[in-house]
Structures are given as C-alpha cells and as structure tokens.
Design a protein around this motif. Structure first.
Motif, short mmCIF file in Angstrom:
data_model
loop_
_atom_site.label_atom_id
_atom_site.label_comp_id
_atom_site.label_asym_id
_atom_site.label_seq_id
_atom_site.Cartn_x
_atom_site.Cartn_y
_atom_site.Cartn_z
N THR A 89 0.67 -1.37 -0.06
CA THR A 89 -0.06 0.01 0.06
C THR A 89 1.04 1.30 0.05
O THR A 89 0.14 2.53 0.02
CB THR A 89 -0.90 0.06 1.33
N GLY A 90 2.16 1.25 0.02
CA GLY A 90 3.10 2.32 0.05
C GLY A 90 3.48 2.77 -1.26
O GLY A 90 2.93 2.41 -2.22
N SER A 91 4.31 3.80 -1.30
CA SER A 91 4.61 4.35 -2.41
C SER A 91 5.38 3.58 -3.10
O SER A 91 5.16 3.11 -4.48
CB SER A 91 5.69 5.52 -2.11
N ILE A 92 6.33 2.72 -2.96
CA ILE A 92 7.09 1.72 -3.51
C ILE A 92 6.03 0.45 -3.96
O ILE A 92 6.03 0.05 -5.13
CB ILE A 92 8.31 1.09 -2.79
N GLY A 93 5.43 0.17 -2.94
CA GLY A 93 4.34 -1.03 -3.16
C GLY A 93 3.38 -0.56 -4.34
O GLY A 93 3.15 -1.40 -5.41
N ARG A 94 2.89 0.71 -4.11
CA ARG A 94 1.84 0.97 -5.46
C ARG A 94 2.79 0.96 -6.80
O ARG A 94 1.98 0.73 -7.80
CB ARG A 94 1.13 2.14 -5.06
N ASN A 95 3.69 1.39 -6.99
CA ASN A 95 4.79 1.67 -8.04
C ASN A 95 4.76 -0.01 -8.54
O ASN A 95 5.14 -0.35 -9.61
CB ASN A 95 6.09 2.44 -7.81
N ALA A 96 5.37 -0.95 -7.50
CA ALA A 96 5.33 -2.13 -7.79
C ALA A 96 4.11 -3.04 -8.58
O ALA A 96 4.39 -3.47 -9.59
CB ALA A 96 5.89 -3.04 -6.86
N VAL A 97 3.14 -2.68 -7.87
CA VAL A 97 2.06 -3.24 -8.45
C VAL A 97 1.82 -2.88 -10.08
O VAL A 97 1.48 -3.39 -10.87
CB VAL A 97 0.66 -2.70 -7.62
N ALA A 98 2.09 -1.37 -10.32
CA ALA A 98 2.10 -0.82 -11.59
C ALA A 98 2.95 -1.24 -12.60
O ALA A 98 2.50 -1.74 -13.70
CB ALA A 98 2.05 0.54 -11.73
N VAL A 99 3.94 -1.72 -12.07
CA VAL A 99 5.13 -2.48 -12.86
C VAL A 99 4.70 -3.71 -13.28
O VAL A 99 4.72 -4.13 -14.49
CB VAL A 99 6.55 -2.43 -12.33
N ILE A 100 4.25 -4.41 -12.26
CA ILE A 100 3.93 -5.75 -12.42
C ILE A 100 2.87 -6.28 -13.30
O ILE A 100 2.87 -7.14 -14.24
CB ILE A 100 3.96 -6.65 -10.99
N LYS A 101 1.74 -5.14 -13.13
CA LYS A 101 0.52 -5.39 -14.04
C LYS A 101 1.11 -5.53 -15.65
O LYS A 101 0.17 -5.95 -16.31
CB LYS A 101 -0.41 -4.24 -13.71
N GLN A 102 1.78 -4.76 -15.87
CA GLN A 102 2.37 -4.42 -17.33
C GLN A 102 3.47 -5.81 -17.85
O GLN A 102 3.75 -5.45 -18.92
CB GLN A 102 2.64 -3.11 -17.96
N LEU A 103 3.77 -6.62 -16.67
CA LEU A 103 4.90 -7.73 -17.22
C LEU A 103 4.01 -8.89 -17.47
O LEU A 103 3.06 -9.28 -16.55
CB LEU A 103 5.70 -7.89 -16.05
N LYS A 104 4.31 -9.38 -18.44
CA LYS A 104 3.57 -10.42 -19.00
C LYS A 104 3.75 -11.91 -18.10
O LYS A 104 2.64 -12.51 -17.61
CB LYS A 104 3.91 -11.03 -20.38
N ASP A 105 4.81 -12.03 -17.62
CA ASP A 105 5.29 -13.47 -17.02
C ASP A 105 5.24 -13.34 -15.44
O ASP A 105 5.75 -14.36 -14.93
CB ASP A 105 6.54 -14.05 -17.58
N TYR A 106 4.72 -12.34 -14.90
CA TYR A 106 4.94 -12.18 -13.48
C TYR A 106 3.50 -11.81 -12.93
O TYR A 106 2.66 -11.24 -13.46
CB TYR A 106 5.73 -10.96 -13.16
N ARG A 107 3.16 -12.51 -11.60
CA ARG A 107 1.94 -12.31 -10.89
C ARG A 107 2.30 -12.38 -9.68
O ARG A 107 3.05 -12.87 -8.64
CB ARG A 107 1.16 -13.69 -11.22
N ILE A 108 1.29 -11.28 -8.89
CA ILE A 108 1.46 -11.07 -7.28
C ILE A 108 0.50 -12.32 -6.68
O ILE A 108 -0.85 -12.33 -7.05
CB ILE A 108 1.17 -9.54 -6.91
N VAL A 109 1.34 -12.72 -5.98
CA VAL A 109 0.14 -14.08 -5.07
C VAL A 109 0.20 -13.74 -3.69
O VAL A 109 -0.80 -14.36 -3.08
CB VAL A 109 0.99 -15.50 -5.22
#
Ligand SMILES: NC(=O)c1ccc[n+]([C@@H]2O[C@H](COP(=O)([O-])OP(=O)(O)OC[C@H]3O[C@@H](n4cnc5c(N)ncnc54)[C@H](OP(=O)(O)O)[C@@H]3O)[C@@H](O)[C@H]2O)c1
Length: 375
Positions: free
Chosen positions: A10-30
């Motif tokens: 939920t933090g600044s880095i965390g939200r940026n990480a969610v945005a990055v991972i969303k546009q990566l094809k082979d990565y998924r947040i579990v």
C-alpha cells in the motif's frame, strides 16, 4: 510465470511495484501485505486477486476479515512468515517502511527466492546476518533503492578489486540551499524530486536517508567505509557512480522514477521496455556534482560513525532515527533536534555483535531512550 510476494503493497514503492508488475506478462502477485491501511489493501485485493493477504495491525486485520471472502487473510508479523512458507513464491519484494519483516526475509532467503529489497532498514540493522545468509544460500538480493540499483548496474560483470570508490548521489533534499533553523513540517515534507512515504521524505531532508544508504551500500557491495562517498547532484538524473582504479567513472542515468529500479530488480540481468518516460538526453541542460555539507546535515556524519563502529550501532542509529522522526511528525520534536537526539542515544550505547534477537532488542532500547529523552 514468476510468483511474487509484495510486502508494503500500500506504500509508495508498493503501489509502483503493482503498476510495474501489471504490465509484465510473466509475473504475478500472489501475496500482499500492509501495516494498517485496510481500505487500500481491500482495493488491492479486489484489483490483484492475490492468494494470500497479511495485515500487521490486528484490529484492522479483523475488520478486513469481515469484508473479504475467498482469500486467505492472516494477521501480525507471523502472517508474513506464513506467506513466505506457503505461497510457493519465486520473488519477494520488501517495501515495508521498517525492518519488521526481517524473519520473513531470512526465511525467503532459505527458500531461495529472489530478494528485491527497497527497505533499507533491513540491511542497516541486520546487514551482516542477511548478507551471510544470501551468500550461504546463493540467492540474488537485488536493490530497489535507486542509488544501489545504479551501483549494481554499473558493477555487473566487473571484478570487485577494480573498484576505487563508489559515489552515492543525493539530490540534497528541500534544504540544500536553505537555512534549516525553524523549518516547518510542511517544508520538510516537500521533496524537490521524489514523491515518497513520509518517513523517507523526512530522512531525505535530514540527509539521514543518504546515511542509511551508505550503510546499505557497505553491505550490498561488501565495501569498506572509506570507499563509499556521497555526492550532491540536485538534478537527480544520475542515480550513482562507480570509479574504477584506472580513474574511469561509470554512471547510471535515467528519468527519476522508482518504476525503473523496481522493474530491473525483477528482471535483472534482462531489460524490458521502460515502464516510465525515457530520458530525452537533448533536454538535459546540466549535470552538477558537489560535496555534501556534513556540518549542516549531522545525520550523515552520524551514519558514517555508526558504520565505523559497526556491530549493533547501525541498528541503534536506525531505531533512534525512526523514533525521532515519529516525534517530529507528531510536532513533539524540532527538525534541528533530530540529530541531537540520535547522537545522545548513540553515545549511551556500547555496541556488540549479536543475532537478530539481540539487534531487535538494541533497536527497542534505542526507541525507549528516545521516548525517555523527549517525554
Ligand atoms: N519511496 C521511495 O521512493 C523509496 C526509494 C528507495 C527506498 N525506499 C524505501 O522503501 C521503503 C518503503 O518506502 P515507501 O516510501 O514506500 O514508504 P510508505 O509509502 O510510507 O509505505 C510504507 C509501507 O509499509 C507499511 N508500514 C507502515 N508503517 C509500518 C511499520 N511501522 N512497519 C512496517 N511497515 C509499515 C505501510 O502500510 P500501511 O499503508 O498499511 O500503513 C506501507 O505499505 C522504506 O524503507 C524506504 O526507505 C523508498
């Protein structure tokens, strides 16, 4: 498909990480974890659909449990360790704003996950222990901090004995050319370049952030204190430099956007199209570099001193600083008194080598000393 645990989602880095991972094809947040912000976490659960969620604050965790079905929710610190144990993840991103997840990180190292580390406090307080485990288990620990990511990229494939020194760049924060007497909280919270969480923004204004990064760099790159320098670079386009024994300087230069080091930590040594604007080199008017002012920013000096002492002293510096920052945010401590309080606590501490439990106790002692001093 790479499976990712994201601590501090939920933090600044965390939200940026969610945005990055969303546009990566082979990565998924579990798995995702936060401290108390159950509303943001609830939105992220609906958006990301993770398999497991942890909220450290037990009261808010119970509230979250009442609102969510079909996702495993655990509370408190043990919840993160359980997440590491049971999600079969390949990568853990650590972006909490304190070293609270140290046990989970050590477990993740034993499970041979890739460790993408934003939380500098982990290496500041437990650097020797963490790096020993990283080496023993032959895992990759990749920095997300932009300066360390820059050094990491400049050093890839280079023999360590060729390093003369490294330069960690610092924008100088909001008070580079301003007087720091009687500053207002709103001025301290205005960083000229980066939009970050409150704690790191205050640390940037005192330059403790750079001090913590010096200690972090010592552990990341196994370099002695005298080879780690700080240089002020207000344009914040060059994210750090390495000087080699032949005098050559290698720098990493890019748009100041944390999505870049986050993505690189996930994909290194491979590079994928940038999730941020490319730097237009023709628009760069000037790149300037100047030495830091240790007198104006005593926190930087204190961090070098803590690193020179080593053992439990960096943990004490880290915890005393975090507690002093809390008091400053609550309007109970003046900005200019932050370094004085930290110095007072450091003077009272006799540093000793120890295990995680011992360093956690040293941190708690330092916080208590700050509370006793101020209250
Ligand atoms: N932001 C940057 O650009 C940047 C750059 C380099 C390194 N870092 C490092 O990355 C880490 C996170 O920074 P940030 O700017 O993302 O911070 P932030 O925006 O304040 O977010 C902190 C995250 O940690 C959680 N948290 C809050 N209080 C906590 C506590 N006492 N212990 C553990 N976690 C807590 C928050 O959860 P809730 O939302 O539930 O409170 C949130 O998920 C810090 O160590 C910072 O030094 C940040």
């Amino acid at each position: 498909m790479k499976r990712i645990i994201l601590l501090g989602s939920t933090g600044s880095i965390g939200r940026n990480a969610v945005a990055v991972i969303k546009q990566l094809k082979d990565y998924r947040i579990v798995g995702i974890a936060a401290y108390a912000n159950y509303r943001s976490l609830l939105q992220q659960i609906q958006d990301i659909k993770p398999e497991m969620v942890t909220l450290l604050n037990e009261k808010y965790c119970r509230m979250l449990k009442g609102k969510v079905r079909g996702v495993k929710i655990t509370c408190a610190e043990e919840g993160i360790t359980e997440m590491v144990e049971s999600t079969n993840a390949d990568i853990i991103i650590c972006a909490f704003s304190s070293s609270i997840s140290i046990d989970a990180i050590l477990k993740a190292i034993k499970k041979k996950m890739r460790i993408c580390l934003a939380t500098k406090e982990i290496l500041v307080s437990f650097g020797d222990i963490v790096m020993r485990e990283v080496k023993k288990n032959n895992v990759l620990l990749i920095p997300i901090d932009s300066e360390h990511s820059a050094i990491y990229q400049c050093l890839e494939g280079k023999p360590r004995e060729d390093i003369l020194r490294i330069y960690l760049t610092a924008s100088g924060g909001p008070f580079l050319d301003k007087n720091i007497k009687n500053v207002k909280k709103s001025d301290v919270l205005k960083h000229p370049v980066w939009k970050m969480g409150k704690k790191i923004t205050i640390d940037s204004a005192t330059m403790m952030n750079k001090g913590l990064e010096v200690i972090e760099a010592h552990h990341h790159f196994n370099l002695p204190t005298e080879k780690i320098k700080v240089v002020i670079h207000p344009q914040a386009l060059c994210h750090s430099l390495v000087q080699f024994v032949d005098g050559t300087l290698l720098a990493q230069v890019s748009t100041p956007d944390m999505k870049l080091p986050i993505q690189y930590a996930l994909t290194a040594p491979h590079r994928l199209p940038a999730p941020a604007k490319y730097l237009d080199i023709h628009r760069v008017k000037k790149l300037t570099f100047q030495p830091p002012n240790f007198k104006k920013f005593p926190c930087l000096r204190l961090a070098y001193e803590a690193l020179a002492v080593g053992k439990s002293m960096p943990a004490v510096l880290n915890a005393a600083n975090a507690e002093a920052v809390k008091f400053f945010l609550d309007d109970k401590l003046r900005f200019s008194d932050i370094p004085k309080v930290i110095q007072m606590v450091m003077k009272k501490h006799s540093a000793r080598q120890g295990n995680v439990k011992f360093y956690l106790e040293a941190e708690e002692w330092a916080r208590e000393e700050v509370r006793r001093f101020i209250c």
